[in-house]
Design an enzyme around this catalytic site. Structure first.
Site, PDB file in Angstrom:
ATOM      1  N   GLU A 198      -1.568  11.470   6.599  1.00 42.33           N
ATOM      2  CA  GLU A 198      -2.289  10.195   6.625  1.00 42.33           C
ATOM      3  C   GLU A 198      -1.717   9.261   7.660  1.00 42.33           C
ATOM      4  OE1 GLU A 198      -2.709  10.066   1.801  1.00 42.33           O
ATOM      5  OE2 GLU A 198      -1.895   8.365   2.863  1.00 42.33           O
ATOM      6  N   LEU A 233      14.753  -0.524   0.032  1.00 44.39           N
ATOM      7  CA  LEU A 233      15.835  -0.752  -0.935  1.00 44.39           C
ATOM      8  C   LEU A 233      15.304  -0.665  -2.373  1.00 44.39           C
ATOM      9  CD1 LEU A 233      18.869  -1.385  -0.847  1.00 44.39           C
ATOM     10  CD2 LEU A 233      18.292  -3.804  -0.991  1.00 44.39           C
ATOM     11  N   CYS A 253       1.191   5.261   0.584  1.00 48.04           N
ATOM     12  CA  CYS A 253       1.244   6.521   1.321  1.00 48.04           C
ATOM     13  C   CYS A 253       1.065   7.714   0.387  1.00 48.04           C
ATOM     14  CB  CYS A 253       2.524   6.628   2.145  1.00 48.04           C
ATOM     15  SG  CYS A 253       3.996   6.920   1.177  1.00 48.04           S
TER      16      CYS A 253
END
Ligand code: SF4
Length: 354
Positions: A91, A223, A341
């Site tokens: 993607e 993080l 994602c």
């Protein structure tokens, strides 16, 4: 067959010389493949008949097919699902700014691996593990595909690249570094190093290796937690490289490159979005050349993590800012187009299986 998009200019010249053609043809070939984005040798008009026939018989240029595309309702982002020759799907997300003739930029978020082996608990890409690393040519091809898509839809070309799509870029470091030099090349797309950002979930040795290259590329550290106990649970890489060592490596990167490090922090409801965590985040980063990007996470049903509420996000940002650490709330683009994602790919794969 040799795949040409993974070769740099010198390698193209050497390859042609080795096969009896003048080395300068490699420079012409490089510009066709990397700047003009041409993949058919017959369209490379200055190579001569003999070289064209040789390339047609012996070489390929990586050129993924767009198998699905979605533009969100605000028309400020587009997601493309690309298929490479072996059927691998990756993607990319194009963040769209102004229409043609503006000085504004188009940014593409690209993938470096098909799937991912890092196993972050909140991530759609990690759910099925790593399929394979992408080559430098496959990484560059994503930017060229995005550039061509922008051109076709009336936008200016791609000016900024973020390595934040599927996969962990630093787990495929050699290909990533090569792709950066190809994108940066003056006979390629000429994307400045300062306009390129590489994101990592925290591979400390590779961050230090990248620091030694002293490139001007930006580093973003995902993080998402302020203590090892939580980070160990939601990002297993933390068990190997805990937070303090990770921040130390990021500081080393800043010191060697002069670039401010961005810390990505996606807020999940009831997981990492308390005021206590906001203060802990500020304490971790205070006094450093650092910037915090707070992200409203997209909903990925399969992971069970819920995005934090908008008011929590706002309060979290205010607490971090009040402690003197620079912070921005990142625009949430494309939540209606599976923009986390790995989501479009997963949904597409399921549609295909039906
Ligand atoms: S968040 Fe990034 S590093 Fe973690 S599993 Fe997903 S793609 Fe991999």
């Amino acid at each position: 067959m040799i795949e040409l998009r993974s070769l740099d200019e010198n390698e193209m010249c050497a390859y042609l010389k080795e096969h009896g053609f003048p080395a300068f043809r490699g420079k012409q070939l490089f510009s066709w493949v990397h700047q003009k984005g041409i993949v058919e040798f017959a369209e490379m008009s200055n190579l001569g008949k003999e070289l064209t026939a040789f390339l047609q018989a012996n070489a390929t240029v990586c050129s993924p097919k767009i198998v699905k595309e979605q533009i969100n309702h605000n028309q400020d982002s587009a997601k493309l699902l690309l298929e490479f020759a072996d059927g691998i799907l990756v993607e990319i997300v194009i963040m769209l700014y102004e229409r043609k003739n503006s000085r504004d930029r188009q940014t593409v978020c690209i993938s470096t691996q098909a799937g991912c082996g890092m196993g972050c608990a909140f991530c759609a890409t990690g759910l099925n593990g790593l399929e394979r690393n992408l080559t430098a040519g496959e990484i560059v091809s994503q930017v060229l595909a995005a550039d061509a898509w922008c051109e076709k839809h009336g936008y200016t070309g791609i000016s900024n690249v973020v390595y934040m799509g599927m996969g962990e870029p630093l787990a495929n470091l050699a290909a990533v570094l090569k792709s950066i030099s190809l994108l940066n090349h003056e006979k390629g797309l000429k994307i400045g190093q300062r306009r390129i950002t590489v994101s990592t979930c925290g591979l400390v040795p590779q961050i230090n290796e990248m620091a030694e290259k002293k490139l001007a590329i930006g580093l973003a550290v995902s993080l998402h937690a302020t203590n090892d106990e939580l980070r160990n649970k939601i990002m297993p890489i933390n068990q190997k490289y805990p937070i303090q060592g990770l921040i130390g490596a990021a500081q080393n990167y800043s010191a060697k490159t002069g670039r401010r490090v961005t810390y990505e922090y996606a807020l999940f409801e009831g997981v990492n979005d308390s005021q206590k965590e906001a203060l802990a985040l500020a304490k971790l980063l205070k006094g450093q050349l650092a910037h915090v990007n707070l992200i409203k996470a997209n909903l990925v049903k399969e992971t069970g993590f819920l995005p934090a509420k908008p008011e929590t996000l706002q309060k979290f940002a205010e607490a971090v800012a009040a402690s003197g650490v620079e912070v921005t709330l990142r625009e949430s683009r494309g939540s209606d187009i599976d923009a986390a994602c790995g989501q479009l790919r997963r949904h597409f794969s399921r549609e295909v299986q039906k």
